[in-house]
Each structure stands twice: as C-alpha cells, then as structure tokens.
Design an enzyme around this catalytic site. Structure first.
Site, short mmCIF file in Angstrom:
data_model
loop_
_atom_site.label_atom_id
_atom_site.label_comp_id
_atom_site.label_asym_id
_atom_site.label_seq_id
_atom_site.Cartn_x
_atom_site.Cartn_y
_atom_site.Cartn_z
N PRO A 9 0.78 -1.23 0.00
CA PRO A 9 0.00 0.00 0.00
C PRO A 9 0.82 1.28 0.00
O PRO A 9 1.84 1.38 0.67
CB PRO A 9 -0.83 -0.10 1.28
N ASN A 10 0.32 2.23 -0.75
CA ASN A 10 0.85 3.60 -0.84
C ASN A 10 2.16 3.70 -1.63
O ASN A 10 2.62 4.81 -1.89
CB ASN A 10 1.02 4.23 0.55
N ARG A 17 4.77 10.96 -2.21
CA ARG A 17 4.62 10.55 -0.82
C ARG A 17 5.90 10.80 0.00
O ARG A 17 6.92 10.19 -0.28
CB ARG A 17 4.34 9.05 -0.86
N TYR A 22 11.08 8.74 1.34
CA TYR A 22 11.05 7.73 0.27
C TYR A 22 11.71 8.17 -1.04
O TYR A 22 11.80 7.39 -1.97
CB TYR A 22 9.59 7.30 0.00
N ASN A 73 7.89 -5.86 -0.93
CA ASN A 73 7.87 -4.73 -0.01
C ASN A 73 6.42 -4.60 0.43
O ASN A 73 5.61 -4.00 -0.27
CB ASN A 73 8.35 -3.45 -0.70
N ALA A 76 3.19 -0.87 4.75
CA ALA A 76 2.68 -0.85 6.13
C ALA A 76 2.25 -2.24 6.62
O ALA A 76 2.30 -2.53 7.83
CB ALA A 76 1.52 0.13 6.25
N HIS A 79 4.30 -4.57 9.08
CA HIS A 79 4.29 -4.49 10.54
C HIS A 79 3.00 -5.00 11.18
O HIS A 79 2.86 -4.94 12.40
CB HIS A 79 4.52 -3.03 10.96
N ASP A 86 1.86 -15.73 6.66
CA ASP A 86 1.38 -17.11 6.47
C ASP A 86 1.36 -17.51 4.99
O ASP A 86 1.66 -18.66 4.65
CB ASP A 86 -0.02 -17.27 7.07
N GLU A 97 12.82 -9.58 1.29
CA GLU A 97 12.07 -8.39 1.72
C GLU A 97 12.86 -7.12 1.39
O GLU A 97 14.07 -7.08 1.59
CB GLU A 97 11.89 -8.51 3.24
N HIS A 99 12.72 -2.73 1.77
CA HIS A 99 12.12 -1.46 2.21
C HIS A 99 12.98 -0.33 1.70
O HIS A 99 14.21 -0.39 1.83
CB HIS A 99 12.01 -1.39 3.74
N LEU A 100 12.34 0.68 1.15
CA LEU A 100 13.09 1.84 0.67
C LEU A 100 13.79 2.54 1.83
O LEU A 100 14.95 2.94 1.73
CB LEU A 100 12.13 2.82 -0.02
N SER A 101 13.07 2.69 2.93
CA SER A 101 13.62 3.38 4.10
C SER A 101 14.20 2.35 5.07
O SER A 101 13.94 1.15 4.97
CB SER A 101 12.51 4.18 4.79
N ARG A 106 13.51 4.03 12.25
CA ARG A 106 12.30 4.85 12.31
C ARG A 106 11.50 4.54 13.58
O ARG A 106 12.06 4.04 14.53
CB ARG A 106 11.50 4.64 11.02
N ARG A 110 7.66 0.27 13.49
CA ARG A 110 8.17 -0.25 12.20
C ARG A 110 9.31 -1.25 12.39
O ARG A 110 9.82 -1.81 11.43
CB ARG A 110 8.66 0.91 11.32
C1 DQA Z 1 8.22 0.90 3.67
C2 DQA Z 1 8.37 1.11 5.18
C3 DQA Z 1 7.05 0.91 5.89
O1 DQA Z 1 7.20 1.11 7.29
C4 DQA Z 1 6.02 1.90 5.38
O2 DQA Z 1 4.76 1.66 5.99
C5 DQA Z 1 5.91 1.89 3.90
C6 DQA Z 1 7.12 1.75 3.09
C7 DQA Z 1 9.52 1.24 2.90
O3 DQA Z 1 9.64 0.84 1.75
O4 DQA Z 1 10.40 1.92 3.45
O5 DQA Z 1 4.83 2.08 3.35
O6 DQA Z 1 7.94 -0.47 3.44
#
Ligand code: DQA
Length: 145
Positions: A9-10, A17, A22, A73, A76, A79, A86, A97, A99-101, A106, A110
């Site tokens: 998501p997002n 964003r 990001y 990725n 959200a 977490h 599962d 896995e 994550h950009l950040s 953080r 997270r």
């Molecule tokens: C994220 C980190 C997550 O905590 C956050 O909710 C995201 C992006 C990242 O790519 O850094 O939506 O997965």
C-alpha cells in the site's frame, strides 16, 4: 528464472509521498528500474502492486508453481500482517524483503516485520537500489541452492 515483485500500500504514490523519507523517484520509475535490472540479469519478472492485504495474499498464492522466487515490499502491512507472513510460508518460495527506508531507524512500530520472518534476506534503507540488491541476491541464491 522468474520472479514476482510485490509492492504494498501507498507505494503507488512514490514521488509524491513523503519524499524526504522515500525519495522523489516515482512508482513508474521504480517499475522501470526493476524491469531494467531484471532484463540485464536475464530474469523474467512480473510486477504487482496493491493497496489491499487480501490481494497481496492472493498474488503470493498465485506465485506457487508459476514463479521461482518473490521479492516483496509489503509497506505498512510489513508491521501488521500475519496473513502475508502465512501466505509466504504456505507457498514456501524463497522470498526477499525490501524497504526503501531503514525501518529499524524509524518509529518503534516499524521495527517488527512479520513478512521478514518468512524471508531469506532483507534490504532496507537503500532506496531503489534495495530492489537491485534483492534481485541479485535471489538470483544467486536460486543458482546455488
Ligand atoms: C516501507 C516502510 C514501511 O514502514 C512503510 O509503511 C511503507 C514503506 C519502505 O519501503 O520503506 O509504506 O515499506
């Protein structure tokens, strides 16, 4: 060799964003980046993005028998989602896995990653480059297992 790259998501709002966290690269630019890295590495790739947990679970299930590995990725849902954890465990495909950040630098909420518990490796805090690292890692893993 075929990978499915799943973004949660997002992430479709990348560029717009929270650019300080990001970056300014758009989601289209990220998809283009992934396509280019996979082409260079001789890896077939399918990209999937959804803002819905169940759709992500469905896509993971579809990967069974049709892909060699998953890069995810979960955004959200990282977490919160035991359903995604599962699903990854159920299909038992090697998963990496991304994550950009740097989620560990953080907010505390997270710091836990459920999806990560079913992944062979995590790349966080590297921006787009994390996806490249994940592709290289998964390719290497599949070639040598
Ligand atoms: C994220 C980190 C997550 O905590 C956050 O909710 C995201 C992006 C990242 O790519 O850094 O939506 O997965």
């Amino acid at each position: 060799m075929k990978f499915v790259v799943i973004n949660g998501p997002n992430l479709n709002l990348l560029g717009l964003r929270e650019p300080k966290i990001y970056g300014t690269g758009t989601f289209a630019a990220l998809e283009d980046f992934i396509h280019r890295v996979c082409a260079k590495e001789g890896v077939e790739v399918e990209l999937f993005q959804s803002n819905h947990e169940g759709a992500i679970v469905d896509r993971i299930q579809q990967a069974y028998g049709t892909a060699d590995g998953i890069i995810i990725n979960p955004a959200a849902y990282t977490h919160t989602s035991i359903a995604i954890l599962d699903a990854l465990k159920a299909v038992a495909l090697p998963a990496v896995e991304v994550h950009l950040s740097d989620i560990n630098a953080r907010e505390e909420f997270r710091h836990i990653s459920y999806a990560g518990m079913a992944c062979i490796k995590t790349f966080a805090g590297l921006g787009f480059e994390g996806y490249r690292q994940a592709i290289l890692y998964l390719k290497e893993y599949l070639q040598h297992r």
